[in-house]
Design an enzyme around this catalytic site. Structure first.
Site, PDB file in Angstrom:
ATOM      1  N   ALA A 109       6.840  -2.237   4.835  1.00  0.00           N
ATOM      2  CA  ALA A 109       6.987  -3.425   5.690  1.00  0.00           C
ATOM      3  C   ALA A 109       5.686  -3.850   6.386  1.00  0.00           C
ATOM      4  O   ALA A 109       5.288  -5.021   6.305  1.00  0.00           O
ATOM      5  CB  ALA A 109       8.106  -3.177   6.704  1.00  0.00           C
ATOM      6  N   ARG A 135       9.596 -11.389  -0.290  1.00  0.00           N
ATOM      7  CA  ARG A 135      10.647 -10.354  -0.238  1.00  0.00           C
ATOM      8  C   ARG A 135      11.461 -10.618   1.025  1.00  0.00           C
ATOM      9  O   ARG A 135      10.896 -10.978   2.060  1.00  0.00           O
ATOM     10  CB  ARG A 135      10.056  -8.937  -0.199  1.00  0.00           C
ATOM     11  CG  ARG A 135       9.445  -8.490  -1.524  1.00  0.00           C
ATOM     12  CD  ARG A 135       9.040  -7.019  -1.470  1.00  0.00           C
ATOM     13  NE  ARG A 135      10.160  -6.110  -1.692  1.00  0.00           N
ATOM     14  CZ  ARG A 135      10.081  -4.789  -1.530  1.00  0.00           C
ATOM     15  NH1 ARG A 135       8.947  -4.227  -1.102  1.00  0.00           N
ATOM     16  NH2 ARG A 135      11.115  -4.016  -1.781  1.00  0.00           N
ATOM     17  N   ASN A 174      16.365   0.318   5.834  1.00  0.00           N
ATOM     18  CA  ASN A 174      15.225   1.048   5.262  1.00  0.00           C
ATOM     19  C   ASN A 174      15.559   1.346   3.802  1.00  0.00           C
ATOM     20  O   ASN A 174      16.656   1.024   3.319  1.00  0.00           O
ATOM     21  CB  ASN A 174      14.946   2.337   6.053  1.00  0.00           C
ATOM     22  CG  ASN A 174      13.627   2.980   5.637  1.00  0.00           C
ATOM     23  OD1 ASN A 174      12.597   2.306   5.587  1.00  0.00           O
ATOM     24  ND2 ASN A 174      13.646   4.253   5.305  1.00  0.00           N
ATOM     25  N   LYS A 175      14.617   1.945   3.114  1.00  0.00           N
ATOM     26  CA  LYS A 175      14.759   2.212   1.682  1.00  0.00           C
ATOM     27  C   LYS A 175      16.112   2.818   1.340  1.00  0.00           C
ATOM     28  O   LYS A 175      16.603   3.710   2.036  1.00  0.00           O
ATOM     29  CB  LYS A 175      13.622   3.143   1.249  1.00  0.00           C
ATOM     30  CG  LYS A 175      13.623   3.582  -0.199  1.00  0.00           C
ATOM     31  CD  LYS A 175      13.684   2.421  -1.182  1.00  0.00           C
ATOM     32  CE  LYS A 175      12.585   1.395  -0.983  1.00  0.00           C
ATOM     33  NZ  LYS A 175      12.789   0.171  -1.824  1.00  0.00           N
ATOM     34  N   ASP A 229      12.460  -1.371   7.678  1.00  0.00           N
ATOM     35  CA  ASP A 229      12.080  -2.713   7.215  1.00  0.00           C
ATOM     36  C   ASP A 229      12.552  -3.805   8.154  1.00  0.00           C
ATOM     37  O   ASP A 229      11.952  -4.871   8.233  1.00  0.00           O
ATOM     38  CB  ASP A 229      12.609  -2.945   5.801  1.00  0.00           C
ATOM     39  CG  ASP A 229      11.835  -2.090   4.820  1.00  0.00           C
ATOM     40  OD1 ASP A 229      12.183  -0.900   4.670  1.00  0.00           O
ATOM     41  OD2 ASP A 229      10.839  -2.586   4.262  1.00  0.00           O
TER      42      ASP A 229
HETATM   43  O1  MRU Z   1      10.502  -1.234  -1.281  1.00  0.00           O
HETATM   44  P1  MRU Z   1       9.431  -0.682  -0.388  1.00  0.00           P
HETATM   45  O2  MRU Z   1       8.637   0.404  -1.011  1.00  0.00           O
HETATM   46  O3  MRU Z   1       8.579  -1.774   0.216  1.00  0.00           O
HETATM   47  O4  MRU Z   1      10.254  -0.028   0.824  1.00  0.00           O
HETATM   48  C1  MRU Z   1       9.522   0.561   1.864  1.00  0.00           C
HETATM   49  C2  MRU Z   1      10.375   1.185   2.889  1.00  0.00           C
HETATM   50  O5  MRU Z   1      11.590   1.134   2.867  1.00  0.00           O
HETATM   51  C3  MRU Z   1       9.646   1.821   4.043  1.00  0.00           C
HETATM   52  O6  MRU Z   1      10.327   2.940   4.523  1.00  0.00           O
HETATM   53  C4  MRU Z   1       9.499   0.782   5.172  1.00  0.00           C
HETATM   54  O7  MRU Z   1       8.986  -0.417   4.677  1.00  0.00           O
HETATM   55  C5  MRU Z   1       8.613   1.282   6.253  1.00  0.00           C
HETATM   56  S1  MRU Z   1       6.918   1.461   5.717  1.00  0.00           S
HETATM   57  C6  MRU Z   1       6.037   1.968   7.073  1.00  0.00           C
END
Ligand code: MRU
Length: 343
Positions: A50, A89, A245-246, A235
């Site tokens: 993010a 995104r 989050n992921k 995110d």
């Molecule tokens: O799909 P991504 O790799 O962009 O997802 C990232 C995540 O979910 C991270 O945990 C989140 O963005 C925090 S990064 C400091």
């Protein structure tokens, strides 16, 4: 690591991105000079995480201005190009927040836009450093000072995912720097392997002991008492503390709740979105089916199968023991709300 890596760097009149799709086997950069290339890089996860896509989006405004000058765009066309970057995104609010912040300087021209984008980047690193200290203090105070900690994390939240240092991984780096970290369990993070490819790569650079484990191992590792706490990034954090989050994060949080260990979210206040009341209102990115139906470019599922590929999930605020921001730690599950931090 002797020199802090920069996932996003402005290099005169273009944006240099570490190509995170190629790590850990190829350490290459992509030179971005136009908006289409930037949008594609954000969507393919060349740049991801993010705060890192927030920083890339901030510089995207400068790219749009420069491209507009080269191609004779009207002001409206430049703004339309910026809007495409902003929408590249949907889940991480940092992208929108950072683009909007830089656009407040749009009328002043390129130099002002670049100065604002650089401030976004600088402040993110500062926020990460502060989070590292707050998170480490909280964990050591809560979990105990008697022995080094064993920490589980999911996805990649390090220097690659931010403007530098990292959020959840920044807390882990801080514990390591204080000599208070025993080991990290890094979930591999299906389907794109941000954990096994990127977090493990960063941990190797830092000399931090770690295991990579399948996402499906996380709950068992937690329930058998092998970790002291889990810490992840975010995110988007809704006003009530629900956190996107992921994908796979909510399972980690549930296991932590059952085991009675802390589940921490570390994220800068730019990830808090008070306009989003709760997790139901967060737009969860649905990615292409092939990412789950294939492995390394080869079809693994039967030809007849369909794929379901949400990139994120939502952890209810009641499961978030602590939210670590650059302003301190809020105990969300105990009733403190993200907005308390922004007053
Ligand atoms: O799909 P991504 O790799 O962009 O997802 C990232 C995540 O979910 C991270 O945990 C989140 O963005 C925090 S990064 C400091």
């Amino acid at each position: 690591m002797s020199q802090e890596l920069r996932a996003v760097a402005w290099t005169g009149n273009s944006l240099t991105l570490i190509d995170q799709t190629l790590l850990p086997h190829r350490d290459e950069t992509v030179d971005v000079r136009d908006v289409d290339t930037l949008v594609d890089a954000i969507q393919r996860l060349v740049v991801r995480g993010a705060p890192a896509i927030g920083a890339a989006g901030a510089y995207g405004v400068a790219l749009a201005i420069l491209q507009g000058e080269r191609e004779g765009w009207t002001g409206a066309e430049v703004r339309a190009a910026v809007a495409r970057v902003r929408a590249a995104r949907p889940t991480a609010v940092n992208l929108m927040v950072c683009v909007d912040r830089v656009m407040t300087r749009f009328a002043e021209g390129l130099d002002a836009v670049l100065a604002e984008a650089a401030a976004v980047q600088r402040e993110d690193v500062e926020a990460n450093r502060a989070m590292g200290a707050f998170g480490a203090d909280w964990l050591l105070g809560r979990v105990g000072e008697d022995r080094p900690l064993r920490i589980l994390t999911h996805c990649n939240t390090g220097a690659l995912a931010t403007a530098g240092w990292g959020t959840a991984l920044g807390v882990i780096r801080e514990l390591h720097a204080r000599g208070r970290l025993e080991v990290v369990y890094a979930d591999e993070t299906r389907p794109l392997l941000q954990g096994s490819r990127l977090t493990a790569w960063e941990l190797v650079q830092e000399g931090i002991p770690h295991y990579v484990q399948a996402d499906g191992a996380a709950a068992g590792t937690i329930l058998r008492g092998a970790v002291d706490a889990a810490i992840v990034g975010a995110d988007r954090i809704a006003a009530n503390g629900d956190t996107a989050n992921k994908v796979g994060t909510v399972g980690v949080a549930l296991a932590c709740a059952d085991a009675g260990i802390p589940f921490l979210v570390a994220a800068p206040t730019t990830t808090v979105d008070l306009a989003t009341p709760d997790g139901d209102a967060i737009h969860i990115e649905l990615r292409g089916e092939d990412e789950v139906l294939e492995w390394a470019g080869l079809r693994t599922a039967p030809a007849e199968s369909r794929g379901h590929n949400p990139a994120f999930d939502v952890t209810p605020g009641r499961l978030v023991t602590g939210l670590v921001t650059e302003r301190g730690v809020l105990e969300v599950a105990s009733g403190e709300l993200p907005g308390d931090h922004l007053k």
